[in-house]
Design a protein around this motif. Sequence first.
Motif, PDB file in Angstrom:
ATOM      1  N   LYS A  57       3.583   4.263 -82.672  1.00 32.11           N
ATOM      2  CA  LYS A  57       4.180   3.400 -83.355  1.00 32.11           C
ATOM      3  C   LYS A  57       4.736   2.244 -82.818  1.00 32.11           C
ATOM      4  N   PHE A  58       5.281   2.267 -81.757  1.00 37.34           N
ATOM      5  CA  PHE A  58       6.060   1.171 -81.124  1.00 37.34           C
ATOM      6  C   PHE A  58       5.178   0.324 -80.212  1.00 37.34           C
ATOM      7  N   GLY A  59       3.978   0.854 -79.884  1.00 37.72           N
ATOM      8  CA  GLY A  59       3.198   0.169 -78.864  1.00 37.72           C
ATOM      9  C   GLY A  59       3.752  -0.119 -77.486  1.00 37.72           C
ATOM     10  N   GLN A  60       4.738   0.739 -77.025  1.00 34.71           N
ATOM     11  CA  GLN A  60       5.216   0.906 -75.857  1.00 34.71           C
ATOM     12  C   GLN A  60       5.076   2.156 -75.188  1.00 34.71           C
ATOM     13  N   PRO A  61       5.111   2.344 -73.803  1.00 27.57           N
ATOM     14  CA  PRO A  61       5.130   3.844 -73.424  1.00 27.57           C
ATOM     15  C   PRO A  61       6.324   4.499 -73.372  1.00 27.57           C
ATOM     16  N   PHE A  62       6.460   5.709 -73.730  1.00 26.97           N
ATOM     17  CA  PHE A  62       7.651   6.607 -73.824  1.00 26.97           C
ATOM     18  C   PHE A  62       7.462   7.673 -72.738  1.00 26.97           C
ATOM     19  N   VAL A  63       7.901   7.225 -71.454  1.00 30.39           N
ATOM     20  CA  VAL A  63       7.457   7.885 -70.344  1.00 30.39           C
ATOM     21  C   VAL A  63       8.421   9.396 -70.233  1.00 30.39           C
ATOM     22  N   VAL A  64       7.804  10.320 -70.319  1.00 28.27           N
ATOM     23  CA  VAL A  64       8.624  11.663 -70.132  1.00 28.27           C
ATOM     24  C   VAL A  64       8.782  12.006 -68.751  1.00 28.27           C
TER      25      VAL A  64
END
Length: 322
Positions: A57-64
């Motif tokens: 959706k946001f086009g940025q990594p969501f790094v867990v």
Amino acid sequence: MKNCAALLVAAMAITSLNNAARAENWPTRPVHVIVPITGGSAIDIVARAVSQRLEKKFGQPFVVENRPGAGTTLGAAVVARAPADGYTILFDSAALTTTPTTVANLSYNVDKNFAAVAPVVETPLVLVTQHVKYKSLADLVTRAKADAAPITYGTNGYGSAAHFTTEKLLLSAGFKGQAVPYRGTPEALAEVMAGRLGFYFSPLTAAQALIKAGKVDALAVTSTRRSSVLPDVPTTVEAGYSGSDFDFWVGIFAPAHTPEPIVASLAKEVDAIKASEDFKKAMAAIGGDPMASMTPAQFQAYVGEELKRNKAVAKAAGIEPK
């Protein structure tokens, strides 16, 4: 004085506009997603499923990043002291509302140091034991009462959801247990399968595959009604132990004072994810159900009520902060 007041108002207005501008463009770089428990645990499974969809959706990594330890409080502390800029968020569970009553000298205050964003998934905890070791929960309780040594049970640390739930069962059923802490759910489940641990209240999301494979037995679930995934498994209350039910949920939090537009934007997208059929199917496959939508303010209030209820339970059960 009038000039000073005018300057103060102007400064506040500029700050507000800057925050709004940053929120409108958020995120412009990777977002760090803190999970306060090991990989493969219920919180981790949910966090990764949601983060993958947020990336699209946001086009940025969501790094867990998994930061386990101290009954999930180490990871929570990381987020509590992180900058309130929307680039560090926390996936936590009902444990966030139990640890303040069981863990002494926490470095954070749940009410003051976190901004509730959105509830995500609810899943019952399921009491699992080694395969064919016990016929039922009543059988486990009877044999535990007869044994000279306390039966061992797993936790994710003192004050974790598994610990708190077990204490409620011990209180209701009237038998003694010896807590054994683990860094995460997979480790505890491995010990149950090996027969080295008496029982463990596992999130159904993490235990479902093992139950279906016959590697562990499910004796009861903690929800107020039976799970659609395990319709033949009774609730702990149905098994005869009143007051032993416990709601386990996973939600998203940000550091306190994170700009409201960022919180609102994230909450909106999480609600959209929860409503999607692919996410519902993904959660159903692991025994979870998307929680009813709440505004950030409603979720904050819900967490506050949970804190009060769990504090009352801890007092009744004689659970002291350690």
